[in-house]
Structure formats: C-alpha cells, structure tokens
Scaffold this active site. Structure first.
Site, PDB file in Angstrom:
ATOM      1  CE  LYS A  13      -2.323  -1.278   3.789  1.00 46.06           C
ATOM      2  NZ  LYS A  13      -1.595  -2.411   4.184  1.00 46.06           N
ATOM      3  NE  ARG A  88      -4.527  -1.436   9.956  1.00 47.26           N
ATOM      4  CZ  ARG A  88      -3.614  -0.785   9.093  1.00 47.26           C
ATOM      5  NH1 ARG A  88      -3.564   0.258   8.847  1.00 47.26           N
ATOM      6  NH2 ARG A  88      -2.418  -1.477   8.992  1.00 47.26           N
ATOM      7  NE  ARG A 127       8.144  -2.842   6.269  1.00 47.76           N
ATOM      8  CZ  ARG A 127       6.808  -2.566   6.118  1.00 47.76           C
ATOM      9  NH1 ARG A 127       6.694  -1.705   5.222  1.00 47.76           N
ATOM     10  NH2 ARG A 127       6.139  -3.138   7.063  1.00 47.76           N
ATOM     11  NE  ARG A 160       6.403  -0.815  10.189  1.00 48.68           N
ATOM     12  CZ  ARG A 160       5.405  -0.844   9.436  1.00 48.68           C
ATOM     13  NH1 ARG A 160       5.690   0.098   8.501  1.00 48.68           N
ATOM     14  NH2 ARG A 160       4.300  -1.212   9.623  1.00 48.68           N
ATOM     15  NE  ARG A 171       2.110  -5.332  10.834  1.00 51.22           N
ATOM     16  CZ  ARG A 171       2.925  -5.281   9.919  1.00 51.22           C
ATOM     17  NH1 ARG A 171       4.092  -5.796  10.174  1.00 51.22           N
ATOM     18  NH2 ARG A 171       2.796  -4.320   8.950  1.00 51.22           N
TER      19      ARG A 171
HETATM   20  P1  AP5 Z   1       4.809  -1.775   1.853  1.00 46.72           P
HETATM   21  O1  AP5 Z   1       4.578  -0.905   0.704  1.00 46.72           O
HETATM   22  O2  AP5 Z   1       5.199  -0.875   2.815  1.00 46.72           O
HETATM   23  O3  AP5 Z   1       3.192  -2.229   2.285  1.00 46.72           O
HETATM   24  P2  AP5 Z   1       2.147  -1.826   3.058  1.00 46.72           P
HETATM   25  O4  AP5 Z   1       0.920  -2.430   2.553  1.00 46.72           O
HETATM   26  O5  AP5 Z   1       2.192  -0.325   3.233  1.00 46.72           O
HETATM   27  O6  AP5 Z   1       2.826  -2.420   4.486  1.00 46.72           O
HETATM   28  P3  AP5 Z   1       2.683  -1.921   6.111  1.00 46.72           P
HETATM   29  O7  AP5 Z   1       3.577  -3.006   6.719  1.00 46.72           O
HETATM   30  O8  AP5 Z   1       3.259  -0.588   5.817  1.00 46.72           O
HETATM   31  O9  AP5 Z   1       1.246  -1.830   6.207  1.00 46.72           O
HETATM   32  P4  AP5 Z   1       0.401  -1.829   7.552  1.00 46.72           P
HETATM   33  O10 AP5 Z   1      -0.968  -1.854   6.904  1.00 46.72           O
HETATM   34  O11 AP5 Z   1       0.576  -3.101   8.073  1.00 46.72           O
HETATM   35  O12 AP5 Z   1       0.995  -1.164   8.461  1.00 46.72           O
HETATM   36  P5  AP5 Z   1       0.741   0.572   8.808  1.00 46.72           P
HETATM   37  O13 AP5 Z   1       1.893   1.311   8.592  1.00 46.72           O
HETATM   38  O14 AP5 Z   1      -0.424   0.918   7.549  1.00 46.72           O
HETATM   39  O15 AP5 Z   1       5.557  -3.052   1.454  1.00 46.72           O
HETATM   40  C1  AP5 Z   1       6.002  -3.787   2.478  1.00 46.72           C
HETATM   41  C2  AP5 Z   1       7.467  -4.349   1.887  1.00 46.72           C
HETATM   42  O16 AP5 Z   1       7.120  -5.032   0.689  1.00 46.72           O
HETATM   43  C3  AP5 Z   1       8.508  -3.559   1.383  1.00 46.72           C
HETATM   44  O17 AP5 Z   1       9.642  -3.952   2.082  1.00 46.72           O
HETATM   45  C4  AP5 Z   1       8.329  -3.216   0.231  1.00 46.72           C
HETATM   46  O18 AP5 Z   1       9.609  -2.747  -0.219  1.00 46.72           O
HETATM   47  C5  AP5 Z   1       8.037  -4.541  -0.314  1.00 46.72           C
HETATM   48  N1  AP5 Z   1       7.105  -4.722  -1.588  1.00 46.72           N
HETATM   49  C6  AP5 Z   1       6.295  -3.719  -1.924  1.00 46.72           C
HETATM   50  N2  AP5 Z   1       5.818  -3.979  -3.104  1.00 46.72           N
HETATM   51  C7  AP5 Z   1       6.581  -5.101  -3.669  1.00 46.72           C
HETATM   52  C8  AP5 Z   1       6.442  -5.973  -4.637  1.00 46.72           C
HETATM   53  N3  AP5 Z   1       5.633  -5.602  -5.667  1.00 46.72           N
HETATM   54  N4  AP5 Z   1       7.537  -6.932  -4.831  1.00 46.72           N
HETATM   55  C9  AP5 Z   1       8.214  -7.358  -3.727  1.00 46.72           C
HETATM   56  N5  AP5 Z   1       8.185  -6.383  -2.776  1.00 46.72           N
HETATM   57  C10 AP5 Z   1       7.389  -5.286  -2.670  1.00 46.72           C
HETATM   58  O19 AP5 Z   1      -0.098   0.475  10.155  1.00 46.72           O
HETATM   59  C11 AP5 Z   1       1.048   0.123  11.306  1.00 46.72           C
HETATM   60  C12 AP5 Z   1       0.223  -0.148  12.361  1.00 46.72           C
HETATM   61  O20 AP5 Z   1      -0.418   1.292  12.715  1.00 46.72           O
HETATM   62  C13 AP5 Z   1      -0.923  -0.897  12.695  1.00 46.72           C
HETATM   63  O21 AP5 Z   1      -0.615  -2.186  12.747  1.00 46.72           O
HETATM   64  C14 AP5 Z   1      -1.721  -0.305  13.711  1.00 46.72           C
HETATM   65  O22 AP5 Z   1      -1.313  -0.625  14.959  1.00 46.72           O
HETATM   66  C15 AP5 Z   1      -1.704   0.970  13.344  1.00 46.72           C
HETATM   67  N6  AP5 Z   1      -2.552   1.628  12.415  1.00 46.72           N
HETATM   68  C16 AP5 Z   1      -2.360   2.227  11.238  1.00 46.72           C
HETATM   69  N7  AP5 Z   1      -3.685   2.395  10.716  1.00 46.72           N
HETATM   70  C17 AP5 Z   1      -4.590   2.394  11.892  1.00 46.72           C
HETATM   71  C18 AP5 Z   1      -6.139   2.519  11.700  1.00 46.72           C
HETATM   72  N8  AP5 Z   1      -6.660   2.981  10.748  1.00 46.72           N
HETATM   73  N9  AP5 Z   1      -6.586   1.911  12.676  1.00 46.72           N
HETATM   74  C19 AP5 Z   1      -6.088   1.462  13.911  1.00 46.72           C
HETATM   75  N10 AP5 Z   1      -4.574   1.315  13.936  1.00 46.72           N
HETATM   76  C20 AP5 Z   1      -3.942   1.857  12.821  1.00 46.72           C
END
Ligand code: AP5
Length: 217
Positions: A13, A88, A127, A160, A171
C-alpha cells in the site's frame, strides 16, 4: 480522485501510494506513517499508539478517527486524497462515510491490493527502514550497498518492531478479523476495485491506474 487503498500488511500500500498520489496529484495520507512520525517526536499520540502498534493490534478507533477527521480538514485536498491504512474496520469506514458526506465529497474508489500470505511474510520479515530518512530497503529484494546502512543518507537501517515474525502473524489475524470485512462493505457500496499486487512495483502501478481509469470512464 478520492481514493482508499486497502490490503493486508505488506501488500504494498505504501509503495503504490507514492506513485498513485503523484499520478493523481493528491496527498498520500497514511495513518501508520502519522503514528510513526508522532512516535519519533515522542508526542502523547505517539506514546499512546506505540504499544498497540508493537503488538500488531489496531490503535483504538477513538484516537484514530479523530486524527483522520483532523487531517481531512487541511487545505491540500482540492484534488482529492489517497488514504492508506484507514479505514481498518467497519466502524472506521462508517465514520469516514459520515465525515465525507458532511463535506459532500464521497469516495470515488476503494482499491484492494490482493497478495498471498506467504509473499507477505517474505516482504515484511526482510524489510528494513532508515531511522533518519525513512526510506525502505529489503534484505533480499532491495539490498543496500552496505549491510545495515541506508543507501540514500547513510543512516542506520532498522527492523520495525511489528515486522518481527511473531507480530506479523498477529497483524495478519487482525487483518482477517477486523479489516477484511470492509472489503464487503465497499463491494456493497459499489466502490471496490481489486487487483493482484504481485509482480514488479511498476507493473502493479500500471495495473492500478488502468483499473481506476476504467472504473471512471
Ligand atoms: P509496503 O508498501 O510498506 O506495504 P504496506 O501494505 O504499506 O505494508 P505496511 O506494513 O506498511 O502496512 P500495514 O498496513 O501493516 O502498516 P501501517 O503502517 O498502515 O511494502 C512492504 C514491503 O514489501 C516493503 O519491504 C516493500 O519494499 C516490499 N514490496 C512492496 N511492493 C513489492 C512488490 N511488488 N514486490 C516485492 N516487494 C514489494 O500500520 C502500522 C500499525 O499502525 C498498525 O498495525 C496499527 O497498529 C496502526 N494503525 C495504522 N492505521 C490504523 C488504523 N486505521 N486504525 C488503527 N490502527 C492503525
């Protein structure tokens, strides 16, 4: 373009959001990034969010919804926005619908990035992120020139807390239990577009833009 990106942790994402936000000239609003920025600055919001994030749990809706409500009052939303990581759960989706309905600016689309769990574990467990500039790297797919050092700014690369294997599984469970139901919520609203998010980053961006444009012809 008022767009929500949804998909499991590690679906890409954040990676796709950068390209899509630039393509549509809209701000990328990531609730995870806002929490991490607060954590880095040691604000009360960051301190409150940290425990939930480190355990792979959702930060409580009362905190998250107010943070998003506030962000959606900023004056950079003239062309729309791309929300990444919000909503979410169904309660957050309902709050978002109410906020946007008050402004008469409904969503245009919800883009779901679909990826298999095995691929997700590989992506997340390898990552690394730069402590200084926030740039990402990967121990297999995007190896830095020097182990543990950011190619862009020479800062320290770290893992992380929520990318440790035991937290990744939590997660994924939280995604299935709490976030996956919003996919049906948006399908019923007629807003859902699903694409496969495996393959090269550039191919996925192209696929996403084609699917979004097709839906808005
Ligand atoms: P990346 O692009 O970072 O993927 P992502 O889907 O953004 O993954 P995140 O881990 O950042 O998302 P998340 O939803 O768990 O965490 P968030 O920060 O929102 O890519 C991931 C990896 O894959 C990277 O190494 C990248 O290089 C690689 N990659 C990407 N595309 C690729 C491809 N095509 N091929 C190969 N490799 C690839 O949330 C974190 C925490 O915050 C949550 O757990 C929660 O505690 C809190 N939080 C956030 N939002 C809320 C909410 N709305 N409500 C409550 N808590 C929340």
């Amino acid at each position: 373009m008022r767009l929500v990106l949804v998909g499991p942790p590690g679906a890409g994402k954040g990676t796709q959001a950068q390209f899509l936000a630039s393509h549509y000239s809209i701000p990328h609003i990531s609730t995870g990034d806002i929490f991490r920025a607060n954590l880095k600055q040691g604000t009360p919001l960051g301190v409150e969010a940290k425990g939930f994030m480190d355990r792979g749990e959702l930060v409580p809706d009362s905190v998250t919804n107010e943070m998003v409500r506030d962000r959606l009052t900023h004056d950079d939303l003239g062309n729309g926005f791309l929300l990444d990581g919000f909503p979410r759960n169904v309660a957050q989706a309902q709050v978002l619908r109410a906020i946007l309905s008050e402004k008469n600016t409904p969503l245009d689309a919800v883009l779901e990035l679909a990826v298999e769990s095995a691929e997700i574990v590989l992506r997340l467990s390898g990552r690394r992120v730069c402590r200084d500039c926030g740039k990402g790297a990967h121990i297999e797919f995007e190896r830095p020139a020097k182990d543990g050092i950011c190619d862009s700014c020479q800062g320290e690369l770290y893992q992380r807390e929520d990318d440790k294997e035991e937290v990744i599984s939590r997660r994924l469970e939280v995604y299935q239990e709490q976030t996956a139901p919003i996919v049906d919520f948006y399908r019923i609203e007629g807003l859902l577009i699903t694409i496969s998010a495996t393959g090269s980053v550039a191919d996925i961006t192209e696929r996403a833009i084609k699917a979004l444009n097709r839906a808005h012809q």
